[in-house]
Scaffold this motif. Structure first.
Motif, PDB file in Angstrom:
ATOM      1  N   HIS A 183       0.842  -1.199   0.000  1.00  0.00           N
ATOM      2  CA  HIS A 183       0.000   0.000   0.000  1.00  0.00           C
ATOM      3  C   HIS A 183       0.878   1.250   0.000  1.00  0.00           C
ATOM      4  N   ALA A 184       1.928   1.249   0.825  1.00  0.00           N
ATOM      5  CA  ALA A 184       2.835   2.399   0.888  1.00  0.00           C
ATOM      6  C   ALA A 184       3.559   2.600  -0.434  1.00  0.00           C
ATOM      7  N   PHE A 185       4.013   1.494  -1.045  1.00  0.00           N
ATOM      8  CA  PHE A 185       4.725   1.613  -2.313  1.00  0.00           C
ATOM      9  C   PHE A 185       3.834   2.191  -3.404  1.00  0.00           C
ATOM     10  N   THR A 186       2.548   1.922  -3.339  1.00  0.00           N
ATOM     11  CA  THR A 186       1.649   2.447  -4.365  1.00  0.00           C
ATOM     12  C   THR A 186       1.614   3.969  -4.323  1.00  0.00           C
ATOM     13  N   TYR A 187       1.809   4.557  -3.152  1.00  0.00           N
ATOM     14  CA  TYR A 187       1.932   6.017  -3.091  1.00  0.00           C
ATOM     15  C   TYR A 187       3.131   6.487  -3.916  1.00  0.00           C
ATOM     16  N   VAL A 188       4.217   5.685  -3.908  1.00  0.00           N
ATOM     17  CA  VAL A 188       5.379   6.021  -4.736  1.00  0.00           C
ATOM     18  C   VAL A 188       4.969   6.047  -6.202  1.00  0.00           C
ATOM     19  N   ARG A 189       4.224   5.028  -6.616  1.00  0.00           N
ATOM     20  CA  ARG A 189       3.786   4.980  -8.013  1.00  0.00           C
ATOM     21  C   ARG A 189       2.836   6.120  -8.357  1.00  0.00           C
ATOM     22  N   LEU A 190       2.146   6.642  -7.348  1.00  0.00           N
ATOM     23  CA  LEU A 190       1.272   7.785  -7.573  1.00  0.00           C
ATOM     24  C   LEU A 190       2.043   9.092  -7.569  1.00  0.00           C
ATOM     25  N   GLY A 191       3.349   9.012  -7.288  1.00  0.00           N
ATOM     26  CA  GLY A 191       4.154  10.217  -7.218  1.00  0.00           C
ATOM     27  C   GLY A 191       3.991  10.974  -5.914  1.00  0.00           C
ATOM     28  N   ASP A 192       3.353  10.356  -4.927  1.00  0.00           N
ATOM     29  CA  ASP A 192       3.096  10.999  -3.641  1.00  0.00           C
ATOM     30  C   ASP A 192       4.135  10.499  -2.635  1.00  0.00           C
ATOM     31  N   GLY A 193       5.354  11.027  -2.775  1.00  0.00           N
ATOM     32  CA  GLY A 193       6.436  10.568  -1.917  1.00  0.00           C
ATOM     33  C   GLY A 193       6.210  10.878  -0.459  1.00  0.00           C
ATOM     34  N   LYS A 194       5.535  11.976  -0.151  1.00  0.00           N
ATOM     35  CA  LYS A 194       5.310  12.360   1.238  1.00  0.00           C
ATOM     36  C   LYS A 194       4.417  11.352   1.950  1.00  0.00           C
ATOM     37  N   SER A 195       3.305  10.963   1.312  1.00  0.00           N
ATOM     38  CA  SER A 195       2.414   9.964   1.913  1.00  0.00           C
ATOM     39  C   SER A 195       3.116   8.617   2.028  1.00  0.00           C
ATOM     40  N   ALA A 196       3.916   8.290   1.004  1.00  0.00           N
ATOM     41  CA  ALA A 196       4.655   7.029   1.049  1.00  0.00           C
ATOM     42  C   ALA A 196       5.593   7.004   2.250  1.00  0.00           C
ATOM     43  N   GLU A 197       6.339   8.085   2.431  1.00  0.00           N
ATOM     44  CA  GLU A 197       7.278   8.133   3.560  1.00  0.00           C
ATOM     45  C   GLU A 197       6.545   8.030   4.894  1.00  0.00           C
ATOM     46  N   ALA A 198       5.414   8.727   5.025  1.00  0.00           N
ATOM     47  CA  ALA A 198       4.659   8.708   6.278  1.00  0.00           C
ATOM     48  C   ALA A 198       4.205   7.295   6.640  1.00  0.00           C
ATOM     49  N   LEU A 239      11.667  -2.121   2.571  1.00  0.00           N
ATOM     50  CA  LEU A 239      11.131  -0.855   3.066  1.00  0.00           C
ATOM     51  C   LEU A 239      12.169   0.258   2.985  1.00  0.00           C
ATOM     52  N   ARG A 240      13.443  -0.067   3.203  1.00  0.00           N
ATOM     53  CA  ARG A 240      14.486   0.947   3.040  1.00  0.00           C
ATOM     54  C   ARG A 240      14.592   1.369   1.569  1.00  0.00           C
ATOM     55  N   LEU A 241      14.463   0.402   0.683  1.00  0.00           N
ATOM     56  CA  LEU A 241      14.435   0.733  -0.745  1.00  0.00           C
ATOM     57  C   LEU A 241      13.258   1.653  -1.051  1.00  0.00           C
ATOM     58  N   ASN A 242      12.076   1.315  -0.524  1.00  0.00           N
ATOM     59  CA  ASN A 242      10.898   2.151  -0.754  1.00  0.00           C
ATOM     60  C   ASN A 242      11.073   3.548  -0.169  1.00  0.00           C
ATOM     61  N   LEU A 243      11.760   3.639   0.956  1.00  0.00           N
ATOM     62  CA  LEU A 243      12.014   4.954   1.547  1.00  0.00           C
ATOM     63  C   LEU A 243      12.871   5.796   0.604  1.00  0.00           C
ATOM     64  N   GLY A 244      13.897   5.172   0.004  1.00  0.00           N
ATOM     65  CA  GLY A 244      14.698   5.889  -0.978  1.00  0.00           C
ATOM     66  C   GLY A 244      13.863   6.351  -2.157  1.00  0.00           C
ATOM     67  N   GLN A 245      12.934   5.497  -2.604  1.00  0.00           N
ATOM     68  CA  GLN A 245      12.053   5.879  -3.704  1.00  0.00           C
ATOM     69  C   GLN A 245      11.127   7.033  -3.294  1.00  0.00           C
ATOM     70  N   ALA A 246      10.670   7.002  -2.036  1.00  0.00           N
ATOM     71  CA  ALA A 246       9.807   8.088  -1.545  1.00  0.00           C
ATOM     72  C   ALA A 246      10.566   9.413  -1.539  1.00  0.00           C
ATOM     73  N   TYR A 247      11.848   9.377  -1.132  1.00  0.00           N
ATOM     74  CA  TYR A 247      12.672  10.591  -1.199  1.00  0.00           C
ATOM     75  C   TYR A 247      12.765  11.086  -2.642  1.00  0.00           C
ATOM     76  N   LEU A 248      12.926  10.164  -3.565  1.00  0.00           N
ATOM     77  CA  LEU A 248      13.074  10.520  -4.981  1.00  0.00           C
ATOM     78  C   LEU A 248      11.871  11.317  -5.462  1.00  0.00           C
ATOM     79  N   PHE A 249      10.667  10.896  -5.076  1.00  0.00           N
ATOM     80  CA  PHE A 249       9.466  11.577  -5.553  1.00  0.00           C
ATOM     81  C   PHE A 249       9.149  12.828  -4.744  1.00  0.00           C
ATOM     82  N   GLN A 250       9.949  13.103  -3.732  1.00  0.00           N
ATOM     83  CA  GLN A 250       9.849  14.387  -3.035  1.00  0.00           C
ATOM     84  C   GLN A 250      10.947  15.343  -3.482  1.00  0.00           C
ATOM     85  N   GLN A 251      11.684  14.959  -4.548  1.00  0.00           N
ATOM     86  CA  GLN A 251      12.823  15.728  -5.054  1.00  0.00           C
ATOM     87  C   GLN A 251      13.925  15.884  -4.002  1.00  0.00           C
ATOM     88  N   ARG A 252      13.967  14.973  -3.052  1.00  0.00           N
ATOM     89  CA  ARG A 252      15.048  14.965  -2.060  1.00  0.00           C
ATOM     90  C   ARG A 252      16.133  14.013  -2.574  1.00  0.00           C
TER      91      ARG A 252
END
Length: 905
Positions: free
Chosen positions: A646-661, A684-697
């Motif tokens: 569910h969290a990773f799907t936020y990454v696919r939606l481009g919503d890195g902030k929700s994914a990280e939360a 999950l650490r990989l997904n966290l890196g992806q979440a940063y990516l979609f937050q332009q961090r």
């Protein structure tokens, strides 16, 4: 005191106020307003506001205070308070100016005479006596007063040989309760089996005293236990199971009872248990068929007060003022189960209660039904009934489960012995032991037949022997003949033995094939996983269990794997598997909850692969919620896995902030549960890196991905799917930072792995090659970038078809390289007919349409069509002038703007 809606215990009052010689009164007990010697019809909320103003007469009461008092814990629209004030003023008539508006603050009650108050006198309940006629019920006469109701007069009445129970109401407040019970009864009448309830047979609700009439359905549980103090335990358990079935039937219709207690459970001469008194009931959903009911007739659960119900049987969350749910009724059933087991209907569920229950299974049933946390309770009242009805079989299964536990221990010992000889043993142990654990759990849950319990226990032993002797024993080079044998090699060498060893036990073979399919899937060995899933399905069929739950879950997990692999034709296989299985499944309200979880999971992955992340998010959310409600079937690790998707799907939606939360608490939970190097933690650490990516961090993304990559390689191997994902995400982050040489390095390594492990016609290889092409063209290395982009596009078109979002996205990326090389006509042809929404959803980029327009503007500049270029750039300026814009595209936008400006002066 906040308002009259609370369940306070203070004495109710009659308040009097108004001009001299014209008293206005509010009776708290009856909730009646008297103005100018006449009672006024008015809704309850305006009366509650009046009560608060009376309590602070002469003071300005703020709007916030009124909202908090009258609508506690409820969000209401802005107009709710002014509307209620207007209704109160209308009811006061010529005295409306007594309710004064205080600008920018709230309201105040101004009374020419002092506000007085007196206690409501005790009222005898209607003054009925035996043999009196029932008002409004010709021929019926009262026999004796019953003691079931605390707020109503309840009488047994007779008409000849017929008997009925009449529940009377003398005040408007009690009338509202009767109307609510009558309205809920109309909904309960739609249940397939209505004899689980005692529903009104007649009613008189347009008069006072009002009444509802019910059949005399027997003694309540308190009376029954007094008459049968030595009733056997089996009979008492059957009563709870029957009550749970009735409550579950109400829940399926969206009705909460909210006052389940012994006096509301009737036991007739036919031994049938029936539930009565839905006067405190609430609805979990609006019932559209119940038309013509006033707002006070029914209560939605989210607005239900905690003031109703009997304190001993109220669930903890209700006492705390939280929203009631079906779990609240299940708590009461759990308490009644405890009381009936010990034979004392007055005993609370106090700390240390477990010591009074000798039977471990019943102790567990009570604990799960009456857990303090509603999320930890049994998922349904039906499940409590099933557990109690199957108690004899569960006891046999419990005894038989000892053999399965011993088999599991033997398997773990074999794992430990093999661990030092094969590195992959430590990594795969959890998967293999899980295969046995599923079988052991099946033995434990064999609730229907004794033979089934024994069979499942034997299956567990057989699977343990195979995993320990035929698979893990290959960790010994003397037996395997291969000093560096991998998990995949060992599994592939052991798999043919299943057909031989278990040719007369297809059920065992099916479970083993199913377990091995999961092993292959985790290793991204898609062809081997597909074969194992198919063999499991065939073995379930030979065992006569082709439509059983295990076989169904096997096929749903197979569909999930096909969608996850995203190979040529895999999506079509996933769609067909899921469509065929869905056609065979019962409706959601009758579907097995565990099956529903796997169905939602498969639908989520297929939606994600189809480029529909919004649907995927909803499906993965449903799977996670369903798994959380079934802690006995899904352990903490597996439940967290559902939340990870569910969290990773936020990454696919481009919503890195929700994914990280969502990822951060999951990461902490999995790390505590599994340790820092477990693959689930690394994902999950990989997904966290992806979440940063979609937050332009991008710096944070590169740091996290660089940290996790060596661990992924060490734990899963250098070519694993997750290693590829990490390489791709880091390469993308490096490219966003303008570090194109490093980006090309990561993406070239990713392409090499994907081509070697999956071939060109795979999702991973094609997307990696397209990303590499983009980085090469930006480096710039246009010749290599264009060549790789063309290879990726032609491969995607041949594999998935020209109209697939993936093919279009790869074609668009290639078009940018072609534009950079001034091959504008070829690029323009690729950009025609693209689905902006489909590509944006696939990339998780809501601004992808602006990227397409930027390419068209560049072509216009090359063609010196300055007007078109200027118009296009003006439209997309907000996207590429933003701080978070892609630096390459932002630089290109500025360059094109300068060229247009220089040629349009």
């Amino acid at each position: 005191m906040a308002s009259g809606t609370t369940g306070g215990t203070r004495r109710r009052l009659i308040w009097t106020f108004g001009p001299s010689g014209c008293a206005i009164s509010l009776d708290e007990q009856a909730w009646r307003l008297k103005v100018d010697d006449g009672f006024v019809e008015i809704e309850q909320k305006p009366l509650e506001i009046l009560l608060v103003l009376l309590q602070r007469a002469g003071e300005a009461v703020t709007k916030a205070e009124l909202l908090d008092a009258v609508w506690p814990d409820v969000t209401v629209v802005d107009s709710s308070l002014p509307t209620a004030i207007a209704k109160l003023r209308r009811a006061l008539g010529r005295h409306a100016d007594l309710v004064e508006t205080v600008p920018r603050i709230g309201y105040r009650l101004t009374s020419p005479t002092p506000v007085t108050r007196e206690a409501v006198p005790d009222r005898a309940q209607l003054g009925f006596k035996p043999d009196m006629p029932v008002p409004g019920a010709a021929g019926w006469r009262l026999v004796r007063r019953l003691s079931r109701g605390e707020t109503d007069d309840v009488w047994l009445a007779a008409k000849g040989d017929a008997r009925r129970v009449f529940k009377f109401a003398e005040t408007p407040g009690r009338l509202r309760q009767l109307k609510r019970e009558n309205a809920i009864a109309r909904l309960l009448a739609q249940a397939p089996k209505t004899d689980a309830f005692v529903l009104p047979q007649a009613r008189a609700l347009d008069r006072l005293p009002a009444w509802l009439a019910f059949a005399d359905a027997g003694s309540d549980l308190t009376q029954w236990l007094s008459a049968h103090p030595d009733a056997p335990l089996e009979q008492r358990l059957a009563i709870v199971a029957s009550a749970a079935r009735a409550v579950a039937s109400a829940h399926r219709l969206g009705v909460l009872h909210m006052d389940v207690k012994p006096s509301n459970l009737l036991i007739g001469d036919d031994a049938q248990v029936r539930v009565i008194d839905f006067g405190c009931g609430a609805l979990t959903t609006v019932a559209p068929d119940l038309t013509g009911l006033t707002q006070t007739s029914l209560t939605l659960a989210q607005g239900a007060s905690s003031g109703g119900g009997t304190p001993l049987y109220l669930a903890p969350e209700i006492i705390a003022g939280q929203t009631p749910t079906s779990a609240s009724d299940i708590y009461a059933l759990g308490l009644i189960l405890f009381q009936l087991v010990i034979g004392d209907l007055h005993r609370p569920l106090a700390p240390g209660w477990e010591a009074q229950i000798d039977d471990a299974l019943l102790r567990d049933d009570i604990a799960q039904a009456a857990a303090f946390d509603p999320q930890s309770r049994l998922a349904s009242a039906d499940l409590l009934a099933e557990r109690l009805e199957a108690l004899p079989e569960r006891r046999i299964a419990q005894a038989q489960g000892v053999a399965a536990d011993e088999a599991a221990a033997r398997l773990r010992q074999a794992v430990e012995r093999a661990r030092i000889r094969r590195p992959w043993i430590a990594l795969s142990a959890v998967v293999l032991v899980a295969g046995l654990a599923m079988t052991s759990f099946a033995a434990w849950q064999a609730m229907r037949q004794r033979d089934e319990a024994r069979r499942q226990s034997a299956n567990a032993q057989a699977i343990s022997d195979f995993l320990a002797d035929d698979l893990l024993a290959r960790g010994d080079p003397a037996l395997s003949g291969m000093a560096s044998e991998t998990l995949l090699q060992a599994t592939q060498r052991a798999q043919p033995d299943i057909a031989i060893r278990f040719r007369t036990a297809p059920h065992v073979a099916a479970q083993l094939y199913h377990t091995l399919a999961r092993v292959y899937e985790q290793q991204s060995q898609w062809a081997a996983a597909r074969d194992a899933y198919d063999q499991a399905d065939a073995a379930y069929g030979r065992a006569g269990e082709g439509r059983g739950k295990s076989a169904t879950i096997n096929r749903l997990q197979h569909a999930f794997m096909e969608a996850l692999s995203y190979q040529a034709d895999s999506l079509d296989r996933a769609r067909k598997l899921l469509a065929d299985e869905t056609a065979q499944l019962p409706p959601p309200d009758r579907m097995d909850p565990e099956t529903q979880v796997w169905l939602s999971s498969a639908r989520g992955m297929l939606s994600l692969a189809d480029g529909d992340p919004k649907t995927a998010l909803a499906q993965f959310g449903a799977a996670a919620t369903g798994a959380d409600a079934l802690p006995n079937l899904f352990n903490a690790r597996l439940r967290n896995d559902f939340h990870q998707r569910h969290a990773f799907t936020y990454v696919r939606l481009g919503d890195g902030k929700s994914a990280e939360a969502e990822i951060r608490p999951l990461l902490a939970a999995q790390m505590q549960l599994l340790g820092p190097k477990n693959p689930d933690v690394l994902i999950l650490r990989l997904n966290l890196g992806q979440a940063y990516l979609f937050q332009q961090r991008y710096t944070d993304a590169v740091r996290e991905l660089t940290s996790v990559l060596p661990e992924l390689r060490a734990q899963l191997g250098p070519d694993h799917r997750l290693v590829q994902l990490a390489l791709g995400a880091r390469g993308q982050a490096l490219g966003m930072m303008g570090r194109y040489a490093e980006s090309v390095r990561d993406e070239r390594a990713l392409v090499d792995i994907a081509l070697k492990s999956q071939g060109l016609h795979s999702y991973r290889a094609l997307t990696a090659l397209s990303d590499l092409s983009t980085s090469e063209c930006r480096a710039p290395d246009l010749n290599r970038g264009i060549a790789d982009g063309q290879t990726a596009y032609e491969g995607a078109r041949a594999t998935f078809g020209e109209q697939e979002p993936l093919t279009q996205a790869i074609g668009a990326a290639w078009a940018q390289c072609l534009i950079d090389a001034r091959r504008d006509d070829q690029a323009f042809g690729l950009l025609q007919g693209l689905s902006i929404k489909a590509i944006g959803d696939l990339n998780g980029n809501p601004n992808w349409g602006a990227e397409r327009d930027l390419m068209l503007a560049e072509i216009a500049v090359h063609r010196k069509n300055w007007r078109l270029a200027d118009e296009t750039l003006t439209q997309i300026e907000p996207v590429f002038s933003a701080k978070d814009a892609d630096r390459f595209e932002a630089a290109l936008f500025q360059s094109l703007n300068r060229q247009v400006a220089a040629n349009t002066r």
